[in-house]
Scaffold this active site. Structure first.
Site, PDB file in Angstrom:
ATOM      1  N   CYS A 393      -0.184  -1.143  19.129  1.00  0.00           N
ATOM      2  CA  CYS A 393      -0.487  -0.797  17.740  1.00  0.00           C
ATOM      3  C   CYS A 393       0.593  -1.345  16.790  1.00  0.00           C
ATOM      4  O   CYS A 393       0.582  -2.532  16.497  1.00  0.00           O
ATOM      5  CB  CYS A 393      -0.697   0.706  17.600  1.00  0.00           C
ATOM      6  SG  CYS A 393      -1.687   1.087  16.143  1.00  0.00           S
ATOM      7  N   HIS A 524      -4.720   1.659  21.306  1.00  0.00           N
ATOM      8  CA  HIS A 524      -3.758   2.357  22.176  1.00  0.00           C
ATOM      9  C   HIS A 524      -4.300   2.441  23.597  1.00  0.00           C
ATOM     10  O   HIS A 524      -4.957   3.435  23.947  1.00  0.00           O
ATOM     11  CB  HIS A 524      -3.511   3.776  21.644  1.00  0.00           C
ATOM     12  CG  HIS A 524      -2.748   3.810  20.370  1.00  0.00           C
ATOM     13  ND1 HIS A 524      -1.382   3.902  20.325  1.00  0.00           N
ATOM     14  CD2 HIS A 524      -3.171   3.753  19.087  1.00  0.00           C
ATOM     15  CE1 HIS A 524      -0.991   3.908  19.063  1.00  0.00           C
ATOM     16  NE2 HIS A 524      -2.051   3.819  18.288  1.00  0.00           N
ATOM     17  N   GLU A 526      -2.869   3.184  26.185  1.00  0.00           N
ATOM     18  CA  GLU A 526      -2.257   4.281  26.955  1.00  0.00           C
ATOM     19  C   GLU A 526      -3.143   5.529  27.027  1.00  0.00           C
ATOM     20  O   GLU A 526      -3.027   6.317  27.954  1.00  0.00           O
ATOM     21  CB  GLU A 526      -0.877   4.637  26.385  1.00  0.00           C
ATOM     22  CG  GLU A 526      -0.856   5.277  25.000  1.00  0.00           C
ATOM     23  CD  GLU A 526      -0.788   4.273  23.848  1.00  0.00           C
ATOM     24  OE1 GLU A 526      -1.208   3.117  24.043  1.00  0.00           O
ATOM     25  OE2 GLU A 526      -0.334   4.652  22.747  1.00  0.00           O
TER      26      GLU A 526
HETATM   27  N1  GLN Z   1       1.587   2.190  11.119  1.00  0.00           N
HETATM   28  C1  GLN Z   1       0.587   1.313  11.649  1.00  0.00           C
HETATM   29  C2  GLN Z   1      -0.770   1.525  11.003  1.00  0.00           C
HETATM   30  O1  GLN Z   1      -1.015   2.552  10.421  1.00  0.00           O
HETATM   31  C3  GLN Z   1       0.494   1.444  13.141  1.00  0.00           C
HETATM   32  C4  GLN Z   1      -0.030   2.763  13.601  1.00  0.00           C
HETATM   33  C5  GLN Z   1       0.237   3.055  15.044  1.00  0.00           C
HETATM   34  O2  GLN Z   1       1.114   2.452  15.667  1.00  0.00           O
HETATM   35  N2  GLN Z   1      -0.452   4.010  15.601  1.00  0.00           N
HETATM   36  O3  GLN Z   1      -1.617   0.668  11.058  1.00  0.00           O
END
Ligand code: GLN
Length: 552
Positions: A393, A524, A526
């Protein structure tokens, strides 16, 4: 008066003495054992806070925010349930005090109580009960475990205890309560003490709820004398006191519980005729054995920002990531050694060479400015020194920023999350997020939950998944700016996973001919890694790390 049983059985798990006794692992283990006895199982978590979901909380407050398939942002325990049970769990299985009150108040505003006086008791517990029953029906579960957050005696969870009492009085044979308690061995005394557990049991009794089983968490196995003492003072049979000594790995817990016949006892208490006489734990045992047999050590640096809490390191903030790494290590016969490194120390570009002792570097998700320049330096170092890199992410977004700055020649490139005035916004806000943020509509409004993603043949991503279309869970507001895709591709970055309409870049990577493993995901992965089914991308990363370690 007792009503006819609906066929669903319920096991409530509550905590005594202190927080952190392991209710989540106890619930997950109970559910796993009952599933191994051939029952259909689902698991619920109730959190006592006012937040409507876990999404608005800083992870240093309450650990990782776990995201379900259908997009609800929950407590990390939901992740434990999914990992142990190896099944997806829907959002009806998660509630907080805030979400329960919100439903009741909305219903009152809609005149759905038909002029009745709406009261904390019984209307709040009734809403809790109706959600519990709906979750059991949705899963068609023979048995549902319900973990109540907090510790008995706290003002915050009293209404949930009232829900147990009401359900039990309705159908006594369908409801069991497990008290997970703690037996300290104070250093100055050197003896295991049962009194705090006796008080916890009595506090529970004062709410009209009686423990059927007491799980005795302690540094060591409980002795016969103390087992008898707890049985006598807490009104349970001695065989219903289950010893739960500290373990090296949480995955040992179901096996330890089974040695004490916990699932057998529960089947008996709840008169669950469908329960098979023995539990089939072959796959679980094989996983636990593998987790202990790894010989080659693989050293992974997880570079994040949410590690410190006073003098303690908070690994819970990235629990799904850490577990995902472990499963893939076990799958390839490696022994994980995971170090948590705060990215802040690299802000000035110093000390990076310590990364060369690692076989792989992972930058997990995150928000905001803290430690960003440090993370960018770490990513650059991993890229230039051929250290396998996996970005999740934010870790993928920053990998794109780093590539844009140092390879594509866009030296001022950034994400607009940090610098809205950057000359090259390679990471920009998703169009539908602009209005939400302008209205301060933050709760539950990110791009959340599972979305499909199409993979480009011949890439690391596609070769790892061995599929054309995959589905993964998201939690973000920003994305790779479509206007920069062509320029980044021209500079060598490969977008190997895209949304089916081709607009959103879901995976970025460098070809294997350029770097052994340099890959980031907007989603994600994970959240989908499980002990019995490790995640293909984590496994590809760990394999690359093992190979890189062998070359050293
Ligand atoms: N801050 C980034 C976004 O909002 C990544 C979010 C995250 O890593 N879950 O897109």
């Amino acid at each position: 008066m007792a009503r006819a049983s609906s066929g669903h059985k319920y096991i409530f798990v509550v905590g005594g003495v202190m927080s952190g006794v392991g209710k989540g692992i106890a619930s997950s283990s109970i559910a796993t054992l009952l599933k191994a006895r051939g029952l259909k199982v689902t698991s619920i978590k109730i959190d006592p806070y006012i937040n409507v979901d876990a999404g608005t909380m800083n992870p240093t407050e309450h650990g990782e925010v776990f995201v379900l398939e259908d997009g609800l942002e929950t407590d990390q325990d939901m992740g434990n349930y999914e990992r142990f049970l190896n099944q997806n769990i829907p959002s009806i299985n998660y509630m907080t005090t805030g979400s329960v009150y919100l439903s009741v108040i909305k219903r009152e505003r809609n005149l759905e109580y038909a002029g009745k006086n709406v009261e904390v008791v019984p209307d709040i517990p009734l809403e809790v009960i109706s959600r519990i029953k709906k979750a059991a029906e949705t899963a068609d579960a023979d048995v549902t475990t319900i973990e109540i957050g907090g510790t008995v005696g706290e003002y915050q969870n009293i209404l949930f205890l009232e829900a147990i009492r009401m359900m039990k009085s309705e159908n006594p044979d369908d409801v069991a309560t497990v008290l997970v308690s703690y037996l300290p061995i104070p250093g100055s005394i050197g003896e295991m003490k049962t009194k705090p557990t006796q008080y916890a049991a009595r506090t529970l009794n004062s709410a009209g709820v009686f423990a059927d089983i007491i799980i005795a968490r302690a540094p060591i196995t409980i002795d016969e004398k103390r087992r008898q003492k707890i049985a006598l003072f807490c009104n349970v049979k001695p065989e219903h006191v289950i010893s739960a000594p500290d373990v090296k790995s949480v995955y040992d817990v179901p096996l330890n519980f089974e040695k004490e016949n916990l699932s057998g006892q529960l089947c008996e208490i709840l008169k669950m005729n469908k329960c098979s006489a023995t539990s089939d734990l072959k796959e679980w045992e094989a996983f636990v054995a593998k987790s202990k047999n790894g010989n080659k050590e693989v050293k992974i640096a997880v570079v994040g920002k949410y590690f410190d809490s006073g003098d303690f390191v908070l690994s819970d903030v990235y629990i799904s990531v850490l577990e995902a790494i472990k499963y893939s290590c076990y799958a390839v016969g490696a022994k994980p050694r995971i170090d948590y490194i705060s990215s802040r120390q690299f802000e000035k570009g110093e000390g990076l060479s310590k990364l060369s002792s690692y076989d792989g570097v992972l930058v997990p998700g995150g928000f905001g400015e803290t430690g960003i320049e440090g993370k960018l330096k770490v990513i650059q170092y991993a890229r230039e020194n051929n250290i396998p890199y996996f970005g999740l992410c934010y870790g993928m977004q920053l990998m794109t920023v780093e590539y844009a700055r140092n390879v594509a020649g866009l030296s001022g490139a950034h994400t607009t999350e940090i610098n809205p005035k950057t000359p090259d916004p390679v990471i920009a806000i998703l169009p539908d997020q602009v209005e939400k943020l302008a209205k301060k509509n933050y709760g539950g409004t990110m791009r959340l939950g599972a979305y499909p993603c199409e993979l480009l043949p011949g890439t690391i991503a596609q070769e790892s998944y061995k599929e054309k279309t995959i589905s993964e869970r998201h939690r973000h507001r920003y994305e790779v700016n479509p206007e920069y895709v062509a320029r980044l591709e021209k500079a060598g970055l490969v977008f190997s996973g895209k949304s089916p309409d081709g607009v959103l870049m879901e995976i970025a990577e460098l070809p294997k001919s350029v770097h052994p493993f340099f890959l980031g995901t907007q989603f994600h992965p994970e959240f989908r890694a499980r002990p019995l089914t490790p995640h293909p991308l984590f496994t590809a990363f760990i394999k690359a790390a093992v190979e890189s370690g062998e070359k050293k």
